[in-house]
Design an enzyme around this catalytic site. Structure first.
Site, PDB file in Angstrom:
ATOM      1  N   ASP A  88       0.851  -1.178   0.000  1.00 40.69           N
ATOM      2  CA  ASP A  88       0.000   0.000   0.000  1.00 40.69           C
ATOM      3  C   ASP A  88       0.894   1.238   0.000  1.00 40.69           C
ATOM      4  O   ASP A  88       1.986   1.226   0.575  1.00 40.69           O
ATOM      5  CB  ASP A  88      -0.863   0.047   1.265  1.00 40.69           C
ATOM      6  CG  ASP A  88      -2.002  -0.950   1.247  1.00 40.69           C
ATOM      7  OD1 ASP A  88      -2.070  -1.766   0.298  1.00 40.69           O
ATOM      8  OD2 ASP A  88      -2.815  -0.937   2.180  1.00 40.69           O
ATOM      9  N   HIS A 145       4.771  -7.461  -0.202  1.00 39.13           N
ATOM     10  CA  HIS A 145       4.414  -8.713  -0.853  1.00 39.13           C
ATOM     11  C   HIS A 145       5.058  -8.809  -2.239  1.00 39.13           C
ATOM     12  O   HIS A 145       5.549  -7.819  -2.791  1.00 39.13           O
ATOM     13  CB  HIS A 145       2.896  -8.823  -0.966  1.00 39.13           C
ATOM     14  CG  HIS A 145       2.198  -8.919   0.355  1.00 39.13           C
ATOM     15  ND1 HIS A 145       1.546 -10.057   0.792  1.00 39.13           N
ATOM     16  CD2 HIS A 145       2.056  -8.009   1.368  1.00 39.13           C
ATOM     17  CE1 HIS A 145       1.033  -9.853   1.998  1.00 39.13           C
ATOM     18  NE2 HIS A 145       1.326  -8.601   2.364  1.00 39.13           N
ATOM     19  N   SER A 246       8.503   3.223   5.092  1.00 36.95           N
ATOM     20  CA  SER A 246       9.552   3.682   4.197  1.00 36.95           C
ATOM     21  C   SER A 246       9.133   3.488   2.757  1.00 36.95           C
ATOM     22  O   SER A 246       8.029   3.852   2.384  1.00 36.95           O
ATOM     23  CB  SER A 246      10.870   2.972   4.492  1.00 36.95           C
ATOM     24  OG  SER A 246      11.920   3.577   3.780  1.00 36.95           O
TER      25      SER A 246
END
Length: 280
Positions: A88, A145, A246
């Site tokens: 995200d 992911h 980050s």
């Protein structure tokens, strides 16, 4: 002098690693009188959507780090077709790697060789490929992911500074992503080589991977681990996480056909969202 420029200049003399390690100790506190109000304040301050979390109760987490790296419901992030977003966040830059360089921000470029730890052997397969940079903001889901299925070949820890990483500092700090502490993971995929770079930042206490646990801090020297036994992760599978947020940079050895409706800087993306297509 702009506010963004002043903010970036103030960071140069700061003890980045000391600040980050102290922040990590605070984030690991299990004292309910501290961690529960802190987590609730953070949710309000940054507008965190807890309805998507497997555990929506803020007080159920043992510490702030557990809350920050929370798992989502199984149906919260469907995995799209093609190459998908690893996290995200905001898609801050993407496109082709031109003559071995990537775009950091308008007027700012850095080399793929420096990003991947200064090893030309490691960087050469990506010099004419494509890249995408995803910035994770405080409110985002902070597990990373796989954008495609890949088999881990090697992992390189690259020491460095810990400048704050956001859209403002990307505009102001030259070679930001090639200066900060980072973890470079090289995968073999059916589409060719893939480099996933997890970039550390100010108050990022650690980076973790699913195969080796917590990685940073390790040393003041570049350290490479090669894997003889296959570690294969499917598209959409978790590969790592940030203890505080980050940036993730993807580098592909070939050109990606990115979606036409993607923007940069202010373009939000979700983990599993289709970013483009790769051809064999």
């Amino acid at each position: 002098m702009t506010q963004d420029k002043l903010f970036s200049l103030i960071q140069y003399p700061l003890p980045h690693h000391l600040i980050s390690r102290l922040s990590g100790l605070v984030a690991d506190s299990r004292a309910a009188w501290f961690k529960d109000p802190f987590i609730k304040w953070f949710i309000r301050r940054y507008g965190v959507d807890m309805s998507q979390a497997q555990e929506p109760d803020p007080t159920a987490y043992n510490c702030f780090n557990d809350f920050f790296t929370r798992a989502l419901r199984d149906d919260a992030r469907p995995i799209g077709d093609g190459m998908v977003s690893p996290a995200d966040g905001f898609l801050s830059q993407f496109g082709d790697v031109e003559h071995g360089t990537l775009i950091q921000a308008k007027g700012q470029r850095y080399s793929v060789t420096s990003l991947l730890g200064g090893d030309t052997r490691r960087a050469n397969p990506f010099r004419q490929g494509s890249f995408a940079t995803v910035y994770l903001s405080p409110k985002d889901y902070h597990r990373v992911h796989m954008p495609v299925t890949g088999t881990l070949r090697e992992m390189t820890y690259v020491p460095g500074r810990l400048f704050s990483v956001n859209l403002a500092t990307a505009d102001q700090v030259p070679r930001l992503f090639a200066r900060n502490e980072r973890l470079v993971c090289i995968f073999d995929t059916e589409f060719g080589p893939l480099a996933m770079v997890l970039v550390g930042a100010m108050i990022v206490a650690a980076i973790e991977t699913v195969w080796a646990g917590q990685i940073t801090p390790r040393s003041k020297h570049i350290q490479t681990t090669r894997f003889d036994k296959p570690i294969t992760l499917a598209k959409g599978a978790e590969m790592g996480r940030f203890k505080l947020g980050s940036t993730v940079i993807l580098c592909f050895g070939q050109n990606v056909d990115f979606r036409n409706d993607l923007g940069i800087d202010d373009s939000p993306v979700s983990m599993g969202q289709t970013l483009g297509d790769l051809s064999r």
